[in-house]
Design a protein around this motif. Structure first.
Motif, PDB file in Angstrom:
ATOM      1  N   GLY A  79       0.815  -1.204   0.000  1.00  0.00           N
ATOM      2  CA  GLY A  79       0.000   0.000   0.000  1.00  0.00           C
ATOM      3  C   GLY A  79       0.845   1.249   0.000  1.00  0.00           C
ATOM      4  O   GLY A  79       2.081   1.194   0.118  1.00  0.00           O
ATOM      5  N   PRO A  80       0.212   2.417  -0.134  1.00  0.00           N
ATOM      6  CA  PRO A  80       0.939   3.683  -0.103  1.00  0.00           C
ATOM      7  C   PRO A  80       1.559   3.913   1.272  1.00  0.00           C
ATOM      8  O   PRO A  80       0.910   3.689   2.298  1.00  0.00           O
ATOM      9  CB  PRO A  80      -0.147   4.721  -0.417  1.00  0.00           C
ATOM     10  CG  PRO A  80      -1.430   4.056  -0.030  1.00  0.00           C
ATOM     11  CD  PRO A  80      -1.239   2.604  -0.300  1.00  0.00           C
ATOM     12  N   LEU A 111      -3.028  11.386   4.697  1.00  0.00           N
ATOM     13  CA  LEU A 111      -3.144  10.038   5.243  1.00  0.00           C
ATOM     14  C   LEU A 111      -4.301   9.313   4.563  1.00  0.00           C
ATOM     15  O   LEU A 111      -5.458   9.513   4.907  1.00  0.00           O
ATOM     16  CB  LEU A 111      -3.349  10.102   6.762  1.00  0.00           C
ATOM     17  CG  LEU A 111      -3.303   8.784   7.519  1.00  0.00           C
ATOM     18  CD1 LEU A 111      -2.002   8.038   7.240  1.00  0.00           C
ATOM     19  CD2 LEU A 111      -3.450   9.032   9.023  1.00  0.00           C
ATOM     20  N   GLU A 112      -3.953   8.491   3.575  1.00  0.00           N
ATOM     21  CA  GLU A 112      -4.973   7.766   2.831  1.00  0.00           C
ATOM     22  C   GLU A 112      -5.433   6.530   3.606  1.00  0.00           C
ATOM     23  O   GLU A 112      -4.671   5.944   4.371  1.00  0.00           O
ATOM     24  CB  GLU A 112      -4.411   7.293   1.488  1.00  0.00           C
ATOM     25  CG  GLU A 112      -3.800   8.362   0.623  1.00  0.00           C
ATOM     26  CD  GLU A 112      -3.135   7.776  -0.607  1.00  0.00           C
ATOM     27  OE1 GLU A 112      -3.822   7.021  -1.333  1.00  0.00           O
ATOM     28  OE2 GLU A 112      -1.948   8.053  -0.832  1.00  0.00           O
ATOM     29  N   GLU A 113      -6.676   6.127   3.374  1.00  0.00           N
ATOM     30  CA  GLU A 113      -7.150   4.868   3.929  1.00  0.00           C
ATOM     31  C   GLU A 113      -6.373   3.726   3.297  1.00  0.00           C
ATOM     32  O   GLU A 113      -6.051   3.762   2.121  1.00  0.00           O
ATOM     33  CB  GLU A 113      -8.647   4.701   3.673  1.00  0.00           C
ATOM     34  CG  GLU A 113      -9.255   3.528   4.420  1.00  0.00           C
ATOM     35  CD  GLU A 113     -10.770   3.527   4.365  1.00  0.00           C
ATOM     36  OE1 GLU A 113     -11.359   2.511   4.775  1.00  0.00           O
ATOM     37  OE2 GLU A 113     -11.341   4.538   3.929  1.00  0.00           O
ATOM     38  N   ARG A 114      -6.030   2.727   4.099  1.00  0.00           N
ATOM     39  CA  ARG A 114      -5.237   1.568   3.697  1.00  0.00           C
ATOM     40  C   ARG A 114      -3.758   1.912   3.510  1.00  0.00           C
ATOM     41  O   ARG A 114      -2.999   1.112   2.956  1.00  0.00           O
ATOM     42  CB  ARG A 114      -5.770   0.899   2.425  1.00  0.00           C
ATOM     43  CG  ARG A 114      -7.223   0.450   2.506  1.00  0.00           C
ATOM     44  CD  ARG A 114      -7.471  -0.575   3.600  1.00  0.00           C
ATOM     45  NE  ARG A 114      -6.876  -1.860   3.278  1.00  0.00           N
ATOM     46  CZ  ARG A 114      -7.495  -2.805   2.582  1.00  0.00           C
ATOM     47  NH1 ARG A 114      -8.709  -2.609   2.118  1.00  0.00           N
ATOM     48  NH2 ARG A 114      -6.910  -3.950   2.361  1.00  0.00           N
ATOM     49  N   ALA A 115      -3.356   3.107   3.947  1.00  0.00           N
ATOM     50  CA  ALA A 115      -1.931   3.442   3.913  1.00  0.00           C
ATOM     51  C   ALA A 115      -1.189   2.578   4.924  1.00  0.00           C
ATOM     52  O   ALA A 115      -1.755   2.082   5.904  1.00  0.00           O
ATOM     53  CB  ALA A 115      -1.731   4.920   4.220  1.00  0.00           C
ATOM     54  N   ARG A 150      -8.069   6.297  11.251  1.00  0.00           N
ATOM     55  CA  ARG A 150      -7.911   6.949   9.954  1.00  0.00           C
ATOM     56  C   ARG A 150      -7.642   5.950   8.838  1.00  0.00           C
ATOM     57  O   ARG A 150      -7.155   6.309   7.771  1.00  0.00           O
ATOM     58  CB  ARG A 150      -6.815   8.012  10.042  1.00  0.00           C
ATOM     59  CG  ARG A 150      -7.340   9.280  10.710  1.00  0.00           C
ATOM     60  CD  ARG A 150      -6.285  10.073  11.433  1.00  0.00           C
ATOM     61  NE  ARG A 150      -6.944  11.207  12.106  1.00  0.00           N
ATOM     62  CZ  ARG A 150      -7.593  11.081  13.277  1.00  0.00           C
ATOM     63  NH1 ARG A 150      -7.678   9.888  13.867  1.00  0.00           N
ATOM     64  NH2 ARG A 150      -8.168  12.135  13.828  1.00  0.00           N
ATOM     65  N   GLY A 151      -7.966   4.693   9.109  1.00  0.00           N
ATOM     66  CA  GLY A 151      -7.916   3.676   8.070  1.00  0.00           C
ATOM     67  C   GLY A 151      -6.613   2.934   7.921  1.00  0.00           C
ATOM     68  O   GLY A 151      -6.435   2.174   6.962  1.00  0.00           O
TER      69      GLY A 151
END
Length: 235
Positions: A79-80, A111-115, A150-151
């Motif tokens: 992931g990212p 902060l992306e989800e699944r990061a 935050r995912g």
């Protein structure tokens, strides 16, 4: 927690092949036997590794069964990446929500989800020394939960453990008579299961964002953790 490896020289295999029935006269001239190595002592938490929710307790807070490492979904293993710089935190000083928010704001990262989040403390420089397990800051329960909310399901740190070093946890628990301090970051995983890497190295080679992370744990059935090769890919 030292890893011990025994190396076996090439010639050892010649007698095995002979015992299987091949005469020495039919051995290829280039064949000196194959090299082999045996790991004689290695805990799943001994090296760079990733913890499964099973590590945090035999049951989740809601009574459910926590996942072991072989049950880690593969889609969580890539992931990212996003890096939080906590090198300014002193030994024995825990990382708070304010620290996480400040780092995120300073970097300009989203902060992306699944990061996959990694915490840079700079304590990887002590790896291999007797001081390694004693040195470091540590993620508070609040900071850990902040990421999860935050995912973020996979996170890691470049020091011996996720929480404060044990002696700092014990000192603070006794000084405050507070039974919620010890192992607080890990124990969040009983309420909100997550996967946690420890003993990372080389986070200084990564920017704050703009990269991907891949986590390659050994698939050890019913284990609490697994040694992992963790790789960052720059865009």
């Amino acid at each position: 927690m030292r890893v011990k490896i025994k190396h076996h020289r090439h010639r050892n295999a010649r007698w095995l092949v002979r015992a299987l029935g091949l005469p020495f006269r039919l051995f290829p001239k280039e064949f000196a036997g194959w090299a082999d190595d045996t790991i004689t002592h290695m805990g799943v938490h001994s090296t760079t590794h990733i913890d499964a929710p099973w590590h945090y307790g035999p049951k989740l807070s809601d009574g459910g069964d926590p996942a072991a490492i072989h049950e880690m979904p593969l889609d969580l293993c890539f992931g990212p990446g996003i890096k939080f710089d906590m090198r300014h935190k002193a030994d024995g000083e825990e990382i708070t929500v304010d620290d996480m928010e400040s780092s995120l704001k300073s970097s300009g990262a989203i902060l992306e989800e699944r990061a996959i989040a990694v915490i840079q403390t700079g304590r990887d420089r002590f790896q291999g020394s007797k001081e390694y397990w004693k040195r470091g800051t540590g993620m508070s329960a609040g900071a850990t939960e902040w990421l999860i909310d935050r995912g973020v399901s996979v996170m890691g740190i470049d020091q011996w453990g996720w929480d404060l070093p044990f002696h700092h946890q014990i000192r603070k628990s006794k000084a405050t008579n507070d039974a919620t301090i010890f192992w607080q970051g890990h124990l969040v995983g009983r309420r909100k299961p997550y996967w946690q890497m420890e003993q990372l190295r080389g986070l200084d080679q990564l920017p704050s964002h703009g990269f991907d992370i891949a986590v390659f744990p050994l698939r050890i059935r019913n284990a609490s953790a697994a040694p992992a090769r963790v790789v960052g890919y720059l865009y």
